[in-house]
Write a protein that holds these residues in place. Structure first.
Motif, PDB file in Angstrom:
ATOM      1  N   GLU A 262      -9.670  33.833  25.514  1.00 13.09           N
ATOM      2  CA  GLU A 262     -11.291  33.930  25.352  1.00 13.09           C
ATOM      3  C   GLU A 262     -12.180  35.210  26.104  1.00 13.09           C
ATOM      4  OE1 GLU A 262     -12.626  31.823  23.342  1.00 13.09           O
ATOM      5  OE2 GLU A 262     -11.123  30.245  23.218  1.00 13.09           O
ATOM      6  N   LEU A 263     -11.221  36.118  26.596  1.00 13.93           N
ATOM      7  CA  LEU A 263     -12.029  37.093  27.127  1.00 13.93           C
ATOM      8  C   LEU A 263     -12.778  37.167  28.208  1.00 13.93           C
ATOM      9  CD1 LEU A 263     -12.385  39.426  23.886  1.00 13.93           C
ATOM     10  CD2 LEU A 263     -10.445  39.522  25.372  1.00 13.93           C
ATOM     11  N   GLY A 264     -12.424  35.818  28.936  1.00 11.17           N
ATOM     12  CA  GLY A 264     -13.267  35.701  30.308  1.00 11.17           C
ATOM     13  C   GLY A 264     -14.442  35.067  29.785  1.00 11.17           C
ATOM     14  N   ASP A 265     -14.851  34.772  28.614  1.00 12.05           N
ATOM     15  CA  ASP A 265     -16.441  34.239  28.321  1.00 12.05           C
ATOM     16  C   ASP A 265     -16.367  32.630  28.639  1.00 12.05           C
ATOM     17  OD1 ASP A 265     -18.634  33.469  27.156  1.00 12.05           O
ATOM     18  OD2 ASP A 265     -18.285  34.293  25.276  1.00 12.05           O
ATOM     19  N   SER A 266     -17.131  32.386  29.883  1.00 10.10           N
ATOM     20  CA  SER A 266     -17.079  30.999  30.233  1.00 10.10           C
ATOM     21  C   SER A 266     -17.762  30.147  29.502  1.00 10.10           C
ATOM     22  CB  SER A 266     -17.573  31.168  31.889  1.00 10.10           C
ATOM     23  OG  SER A 266     -18.790  31.599  31.673  1.00 10.10           O
ATOM     24  N   ASP A 267     -18.688  30.683  28.579  1.00  8.73           N
ATOM     25  CA  ASP A 267     -19.096  29.829  27.555  1.00  8.73           C
ATOM     26  C   ASP A 267     -18.119  29.010  26.558  1.00  8.73           C
ATOM     27  OD1 ASP A 267     -21.900  30.231  28.889  1.00  8.73           O
ATOM     28  OD2 ASP A 267     -22.004  31.773  27.358  1.00  8.73           O
ATOM     29  N   LYS A 268     -16.913  29.770  26.444  1.00 15.23           N
ATOM     30  CA  LYS A 268     -15.942  29.176  25.525  1.00 15.23           C
ATOM     31  C   LYS A 268     -14.807  28.443  26.302  1.00 15.23           C
ATOM     32  CE  LYS A 268     -16.878  32.863  22.280  1.00 15.23           C
ATOM     33  NZ  LYS A 268     -16.146  33.999  21.472  1.00 15.23           N
ATOM     34  N   PHE A 269     -14.962  28.174  27.626  1.00 20.92           N
ATOM     35  CA  PHE A 269     -14.059  27.725  28.347  1.00 20.92           C
ATOM     36  C   PHE A 269     -14.225  26.067  28.146  1.00 20.92           C
ATOM     37  CE2 PHE A 269     -13.432  30.723  32.169  1.00 20.92           C
ATOM     38  CZ  PHE A 269     -13.162  31.745  31.443  1.00 20.92           C
ATOM     39  N   PRO A 270     -12.835  25.430  28.391  1.00 16.57           N
ATOM     40  CA  PRO A 270     -12.870  24.051  27.900  1.00 16.57           C
ATOM     41  C   PRO A 270     -13.829  23.031  28.687  1.00 16.57           C
ATOM     42  CG  PRO A 270     -10.612  24.724  27.886  1.00 16.57           C
ATOM     43  CD  PRO A 270     -11.658  25.756  28.560  1.00 16.57           C
ATOM     44  N   GLU A 271     -14.516  22.195  28.070  1.00 15.14           N
ATOM     45  CA  GLU A 271     -15.649  21.622  28.791  1.00 15.14           C
ATOM     46  C   GLU A 271     -15.007  20.988  29.959  1.00 15.14           C
ATOM     47  OE1 GLU A 271     -19.256  20.006  29.845  1.00 15.14           O
ATOM     48  OE2 GLU A 271     -18.849  21.419  28.303  1.00 15.14           O
ATOM     49  N   HIS A 272     -13.788  20.281  29.941  1.00 11.08           N
ATOM     50  CA  HIS A 272     -13.202  19.548  31.118  1.00 11.08           C
ATOM     51  C   HIS A 272     -12.753  20.540  32.356  1.00 11.08           C
ATOM     52  CE1 HIS A 272      -9.750  20.649  29.086  1.00 11.08           C
ATOM     53  NE2 HIS A 272      -9.212  20.531  30.201  1.00 11.08           N
ATOM     54  N   TRP A 273     -13.100  21.708  32.223  1.00  6.88           N
ATOM     55  CA  TRP A 273     -12.793  22.639  33.145  1.00  6.88           C
ATOM     56  C   TRP A 273     -13.408  22.465  34.408  1.00  6.88           C
ATOM     57  CZ3 TRP A 273     -10.346  27.997  32.127  1.00  6.88           C
ATOM     58  CH2 TRP A 273      -9.110  28.057  31.356  1.00  6.88           C
ATOM     59  N   LEU A 274     -12.987  22.709  35.779  1.00  5.65           N
ATOM     60  CA  LEU A 274     -13.662  22.721  37.166  1.00  5.65           C
ATOM     61  C   LEU A 274     -14.618  23.885  37.146  1.00  5.65           C
ATOM     62  CD1 LEU A 274     -13.771  21.575  40.032  1.00  5.65           C
ATOM     63  CD2 LEU A 274     -12.042  23.347  40.541  1.00  5.65           C
ATOM     64  N   PHE A 275     -14.303  25.029  36.268  1.00  5.86           N
ATOM     65  CA  PHE A 275     -15.033  26.280  36.453  1.00  5.86           C
ATOM     66  C   PHE A 275     -16.548  26.047  35.917  1.00  5.86           C
ATOM     67  CE2 PHE A 275     -17.074  29.950  34.615  1.00  5.86           C
ATOM     68  CZ  PHE A 275     -16.606  30.867  35.330  1.00  5.86           C
ATOM     69  N   ASN A 276     -16.606  25.012  34.999  1.00  3.45           N
ATOM     70  CA  ASN A 276     -17.941  24.823  34.442  1.00  3.45           C
ATOM     71  C   ASN A 276     -18.832  23.898  35.723  1.00  3.45           C
ATOM     72  OD1 ASN A 276     -17.701  25.682  31.934  1.00  3.45           O
ATOM     73  ND2 ASN A 276     -15.982  23.954  31.802  1.00  3.45           N
ATOM     74  N   TYR A 277     -18.325  23.654  36.682  1.00  4.27           N
ATOM     75  CA  TYR A 277     -19.163  22.720  37.626  1.00  4.27           C
ATOM     76  C   TYR A 277     -19.083  23.292  39.093  1.00  4.27           C
ATOM     77  CZ  TYR A 277     -18.557  19.847  33.619  1.00  4.27           C
ATOM     78  OH  TYR A 277     -18.539  19.472  32.379  1.00  4.27           O
ATOM     79  N   ARG A 278     -18.205  24.035  39.343  1.00  6.31           N
ATOM     80  CA  ARG A 278     -17.846  24.569  40.755  1.00  6.31           C
ATOM     81  C   ARG A 278     -18.832  25.625  41.370  1.00  6.31           C
ATOM     82  NH1 ARG A 278     -13.389  27.157  42.235  1.00  6.31           N
ATOM     83  NH2 ARG A 278     -14.517  28.828  43.542  1.00  6.31           N
ATOM     84  N   TRP A 279     -19.739  26.121  40.739  1.00  8.14           N
ATOM     85  CA  TRP A 279     -20.723  27.057  41.130  1.00  8.14           C
ATOM     86  C   TRP A 279     -22.094  26.549  41.738  1.00  8.14           C
ATOM     87  CZ3 TRP A 279     -18.000  31.085  41.346  1.00  8.14           C
ATOM     88  CH2 TRP A 279     -16.887  31.225  40.365  1.00  8.14           C
ATOM     89  N   SER A 280     -22.166  25.019  41.712  1.00 10.48           N
ATOM     90  CA  SER A 280     -23.346  24.608  42.261  1.00 10.48           C
ATOM     91  C   SER A 280     -23.403  24.186  43.815  1.00 10.48           C
ATOM     92  CB  SER A 280     -23.689  23.039  41.272  1.00 10.48           C
ATOM     93  OG  SER A 280     -22.512  22.369  41.345  1.00 10.48           O
ATOM     94  N   LYS A 281     -22.524  24.637  44.365  1.00 10.44           N
ATOM     95  CA  LYS A 281     -22.544  24.297  45.769  1.00 10.44           C
ATOM     96  C   LYS A 281     -23.702  24.487  46.496  1.00 10.44           C
ATOM     97  CE  LYS A 281     -20.393  25.585  50.144  1.00 10.44           C
ATOM     98  NZ  LYS A 281     -19.336  26.504  50.938  1.00 10.44           N
ATOM     99  N   GLY A 282     -24.150  23.459  47.190  1.00  2.97           N
ATOM    100  CA  GLY A 282     -25.352  23.514  47.774  1.00  2.97           C
ATOM    101  C   GLY A 282     -26.720  23.531  47.040  1.00  2.97           C
ATOM    102  N   ALA A 283     -26.705  23.560  45.784  1.00  5.43           N
ATOM    103  CA  ALA A 283     -27.915  23.733  44.983  1.00  5.43           C
ATOM    104  C   ALA A 283     -28.519  22.436  45.062  1.00  5.43           C
ATOM    105  CB  ALA A 283     -27.429  24.134  43.496  1.00  5.43           C
ATOM    106  N   LYS A 284     -29.907  22.424  45.186  1.00  4.71           N
ATOM    107  CA  LYS A 284     -30.662  21.156  45.180  1.00  4.71           C
ATOM    108  C   LYS A 284     -30.636  20.307  43.875  1.00  4.71           C
ATOM    109  CE  LYS A 284     -35.418  19.736  46.362  1.00  4.71           C
ATOM    110  NZ  LYS A 284     -36.622  20.029  46.818  1.00  4.71           N
ATOM    111  N   GLY A 285     -30.332  19.395  43.993  1.00  2.00           N
ATOM    112  CA  GLY A 285     -30.581  18.183  42.762  1.00  2.00           C
ATOM    113  C   GLY A 285     -29.131  18.452  41.710  1.00  2.00           C
TER     114      GLY A 285
END
Length: 364
Positions: free
Chosen positions: A229-252
């Motif tokens: 996918e040439l590193g295009d995270s918009d095309k990574f599988p939905e179940h990947w941790l990558f899609n959710y790991r960046w919210s550390k400490g974000a409100k809500g």
């Protein structure tokens, strides 16, 4: 830091636009970090680029991207959508781009303009005098381990098993060791261990045969998929941790994956890992001193609260001046009668007298 997928993306664009073309002009700045720390100069890189034809078999420079290094091609978006979302329109079209270290243009119509940028200057650009197909036999690449996508003759399950049995370090640390495997950085390692259901801080020599086989399979899966996918995270599988790991400490933000697994961050030796503790359970000893930092959970409906005093910002939003509000302090210890002291501006003559006293002390 650019990892295996990001490097694959840059290689893709360079092959598409640059390979086989003659360089008409080149320039480089004399950056003592990017060039100097690996024994070259901007002038030497500039001279090596001018007049050369870029072929797969011809090597001119080796680029290490560091934290923020990248290759840009004029008129092409070689980075990701989110990269450009954070930029002003004029910065996107500016050429050469900000923080450029070297650039060149090719002959022909249309010509291609390329620039290497690095805002934080942790990247390194060096010259290696050898044919391109022999580059991995020379430093610094010769010190690197096999590529989990390209070097399938070297990166085998037996290879991984041997490395894990020979060392006694956390598995996350082993995966990040570029001398063991090339291209795996923080998010790829976390994704691989999540997919393999292995605890990131368990010692690498305490996994059984089935766990090692599963880890190998998932290293191949995560690396191959991200490169495809040439590193295009918009095309990574939905179940990947990558899609959710960046919210550390974000409100809500929700501290859960779509499958309901809760996320947490653990820190060992200053390095942070994201994992799902309910899924990635310990089956052996782990490194001591783990500090766990759970993500915030989804906010539950709040019960009615008693009336409270509004904050200063709320007063200003409603147009009600906060003149009578007391400034809050985070200190738990107050000076005697501190609450009785009025915060009034000092008269001008007091300020003048204070300035005169300070001036006198300086003269003495």
């Amino acid at each position: 830091m650019p990892e295996i997928a990001e490097v694959a993306r840059i290689v893709h664009f360079l092959r598409l636009h640059v390979v086989g073309k003659q360089i008409a002009s080149a320039s480089a700045i004399d950056d003592k970090n990017v060039f100097g720390k690996v024994g070259t100069t901007g002038a030497e890189v500039e001279a090596a680029l001018k007049g050369k034809k870029q072929e797969v078999r011809e090597s001119i420079s080796v680029m290490h991207f560091g934290m923020t290094g990248w290759v840009h091609i004029k008129g092409e978006k070689t980075a990701y959508t989110n990269y450009y979302k954070k930029m002003k329109a004029e910065d996107i079209t500016q050429w050469p781009p900000k923080f450029w270290k070297f650039q060149f243009a090719t002959e022909g119509t249309p010509g291609v303009e390329v620039a290497f940028t690095d805002s934080r200057r942790f990247g390194r650009v060096r010259l290696v005098d050898c044919p391109g197909d022999e580059i991995r036999k020379h430093s610094p690449l010769v010190e690197n381990g096999p590529d989990p996508v390209v070097d399938l003759d070297r990166f085998t399950e037996e290879y991984l098993r041997g490395k894990m049995r020979a060392r006694h370090v956390p598995i996350k640390a082993l995966l990040l060791d570029q001398a063991m495997i090339s291209g795996i950085g923080n998010w790829v390692a976390d994704e691989t261990l999540y997919q393999a259901k292995l605890h990131p801080e368990q010692y690498c020599d305490e996994f059984d045969e089935s766990q090692i086989a599963n880890l190998y399979k998932n290293i191949r899966y995560v690396c191959q998929t991200s490169v495809d996918e040439l590193g295009d995270s918009d095309k990574f599988p939905e179940h990947w941790l990558f899609n959710y790991r960046w919210s550390k400490g974000a409100k809500g933000t929700a501290a859960k994956l779509p499958n309901g697994e809760k996320l947490a961050f653990i820190t060992v030796g200053g390095r942070t890992s994201c994992y799902a503790p309910g899924l990635q359970k310990k089956t052996g000893r782990t490194v001591p001193g783990i500090k766990e930092e759970p993500l915030k959970t989804e906010a539950a409906p709040e019960a009615p609260k008693k009336s409270r005093k509004k904050s200063t910002s709320e007063f200003w939003e409603e147009g009600d001046p906060p003149a009578k509000k007391k400034k809050r302090t985070t200190s738990t210890k107050l000076e005697p009668n501190a609450d009785k002291v009025k915060a009034e501006p000092a008269p001008d003559n007091d300020k003048l007298e204070l300035g005169q006293r300070r001036s006198t002390r300086l003269r003495k």
